[in-house]
Design a protein around this motif. Structure first.
Motif, PDB file in Angstrom:
ATOM      1  N   VAL A   1       0.846  -1.193   0.000  1.00  0.00           N
ATOM      2  CA  VAL A   1       0.000   0.000   0.000  1.00  0.00           C
ATOM      3  C   VAL A   1       0.889   1.253   0.000  1.00  0.00           C
ATOM      4  O   VAL A   1       1.800   1.376   0.812  1.00  0.00           O
ATOM      5  N   GLY A   2       0.641   2.123  -0.957  1.00  0.00           N
ATOM      6  CA  GLY A   2       1.397   3.366  -1.055  1.00  0.00           C
ATOM      7  C   GLY A   2       2.731   3.255  -1.770  1.00  0.00           C
ATOM      8  O   GLY A   2       3.416   4.254  -1.948  1.00  0.00           O
ATOM      9  N   ASP A   3       3.119   2.054  -2.209  1.00  0.00           N
ATOM     10  CA  ASP A   3       4.416   1.843  -2.853  1.00  0.00           C
ATOM     11  C   ASP A   3       4.213   1.236  -4.241  1.00  0.00           C
ATOM     12  O   ASP A   3       4.087   0.017  -4.377  1.00  0.00           O
ATOM     13  N   PRO A   4       4.171   2.071  -5.291  1.00  0.00           N
ATOM     14  CA  PRO A   4       3.894   1.556  -6.632  1.00  0.00           C
ATOM     15  C   PRO A   4       4.944   0.575  -7.147  1.00  0.00           C
ATOM     16  O   PRO A   4       4.609  -0.369  -7.863  1.00  0.00           O
TER      17      PRO A   4
ATOM     18  N   MET B   1      -0.294   8.777 -13.124  1.00  0.00           N
ATOM     19  CA  MET B   1       0.845   8.713 -14.040  1.00  0.00           C
ATOM     20  C   MET B   1       2.137   9.206 -13.395  1.00  0.00           C
ATOM     21  O   MET B   1       3.230   8.855 -13.840  1.00  0.00           O
ATOM     22  N   ALA B   2       2.044   9.945 -12.306  1.00  0.00           N
ATOM     23  CA  ALA B   2       3.248  10.395 -11.604  1.00  0.00           C
ATOM     24  C   ALA B   2       4.048   9.211 -11.057  1.00  0.00           C
ATOM     25  O   ALA B   2       5.240   9.349 -10.768  1.00  0.00           O
ATOM     26  N   HIS B   3       3.401   8.046 -10.919  1.00  0.00           N
ATOM     27  CA  HIS B   3       4.093   6.853 -10.414  1.00  0.00           C
ATOM     28  C   HIS B   3       4.812   6.068 -11.510  1.00  0.00           C
ATOM     29  O   HIS B   3       5.437   5.049 -11.230  1.00  0.00           O
ATOM     30  N   TRP B   4       4.735   6.544 -12.760  1.00  0.00           N
ATOM     31  CA  TRP B   4       5.285   5.749 -13.843  1.00  0.00           C
ATOM     32  C   TRP B   4       6.767   5.404 -13.668  1.00  0.00           C
ATOM     33  O   TRP B   4       7.176   4.299 -14.032  1.00  0.00           O
ATOM     34  N   PRO B   5       7.625   6.278 -13.108  1.00  0.00           N
ATOM     35  CA  PRO B   5       9.032   5.891 -13.006  1.00  0.00           C
ATOM     36  C   PRO B   5       9.251   4.654 -12.124  1.00  0.00           C
ATOM     37  O   PRO B   5      10.014   3.750 -12.493  1.00  0.00           O
TER      38      PRO B   5
ATOM     39  N   VAL C   1      -1.117   3.104 -19.241  1.00  0.00           N
ATOM     40  CA  VAL C   1      -2.298   3.947 -19.352  1.00  0.00           C
ATOM     41  C   VAL C   1      -2.778   4.352 -17.969  1.00  0.00           C
ATOM     42  O   VAL C   1      -2.831   3.516 -17.060  1.00  0.00           O
ATOM     43  N   GLN C   2      -3.127   5.606 -17.806  1.00  0.00           N
ATOM     44  CA  GLN C   2      -3.729   6.045 -16.543  1.00  0.00           C
ATOM     45  C   GLN C   2      -5.228   5.803 -16.599  1.00  0.00           C
ATOM     46  O   GLN C   2      -5.880   6.093 -17.604  1.00  0.00           O
ATOM     47  N   VAL C   3      -5.756   5.258 -15.494  1.00  0.00           N
ATOM     48  CA  VAL C   3      -7.189   5.009 -15.366  1.00  0.00           C
ATOM     49  C   VAL C   3      -7.723   5.771 -14.160  1.00  0.00           C
ATOM     50  O   VAL C   3      -6.959   6.163 -13.278  1.00  0.00           O
TER      51      VAL C   3
ATOM     52  N   VAL D   1      -1.511   0.002  -9.344  1.00  0.00           N
ATOM     53  CA  VAL D   1      -1.142  -0.551 -10.646  1.00  0.00           C
ATOM     54  C   VAL D   1      -1.856  -1.886 -10.859  1.00  0.00           C
ATOM     55  O   VAL D   1      -2.080  -2.640  -9.911  1.00  0.00           O
ATOM     56  N   GLU D   2      -2.210  -2.136 -12.107  1.00  0.00           N
ATOM     57  CA  GLU D   2      -2.770  -3.421 -12.533  1.00  0.00           C
ATOM     58  C   GLU D   2      -2.120  -3.752 -13.866  1.00  0.00           C
ATOM     59  O   GLU D   2      -1.961  -2.870 -14.716  1.00  0.00           O
ATOM     60  N   ILE D   3      -1.727  -5.017 -14.045  1.00  0.00           N
ATOM     61  CA  ILE D   3      -1.015  -5.400 -15.269  1.00  0.00           C
ATOM     62  C   ILE D   3      -1.666  -6.635 -15.873  1.00  0.00           C
ATOM     63  O   ILE D   3      -1.988  -7.589 -15.166  1.00  0.00           O
ATOM     64  N   GLU D   4      -1.832  -6.616 -17.208  1.00  0.00           N
ATOM     65  CA  GLU D   4      -2.238  -7.775 -17.995  1.00  0.00           C
ATOM     66  C   GLU D   4      -1.023  -8.247 -18.782  1.00  0.00           C
ATOM     67  O   GLU D   4      -0.146  -7.435 -19.103  1.00  0.00           O
TER      68      GLU D   4
END
Length: 131
Positions: A48-51, A86-90, A110-112, A122-125
């Motif tokens: 939680v809180g850690d992308p 999207m700020a978590h992308w890095p 993609v940002q949702v 985050v969710e990944i397929e």
């Protein structure tokens, strides 16, 4: 479970699979489709809180589903990454790169607006082709 059509459904531990009616992964022939995967273990949100940590957990869950289907991370040809900010992308990209740096699947980020639990970042397929 495999049926006479060659379809293999791989169950996970998500509390939503039975309710929604989906499998963690489905293998048909040499193709494996892994459902959108979040950092949920035993019904609890992890990281939680850690992308970055959530991404690593997600990729571990995906790797386990692929293994059960007879595939490996090296067989992954596509990932779709859904983020709530999207700020978590890095951090998410770095964790994805730790696993896929040399495999280099096609990928989307993609940002949702939201994921099923507001603590998910985050969710990944993933899709894999076993050659």
């Amino acid at each position: 479970m495999s049926d006479d059509t060659g379809r293999q459904n791989i169950a996970g531990s998500s509390p939503w699979e039975a309710l929604v009616g989906y499998s963690r992964a489905v293998r048909v022939g040499q193709v494996v489709h892994v459902a959108g995967t979040t950092a949920t273990l035993g019904g609890e949100v992890v990281g939680v809180g850690d992308p970055g940590q959530q991404t690593r957990v997600v990729l571990d869950i995906i790797a386990a589903a692929l293994a059960e289907a007879g595939a490996r991370l090296e067989d992954v040809v596509r990932t779709r990454i859904y983020v709530t900010d999207m700020a978590h992308w890095p951090e998410i990209g770095r964790a994805h790169g730790e696993v896929f740096r040399h495999i280099r699947p096609a990928a989307s980020l993609v940002q949702v607006a939201a994921l099923i639990d507001p603590r998910h970042l985050v969710e990944i397929e993933a899709e894999a082709m076993i050659l």
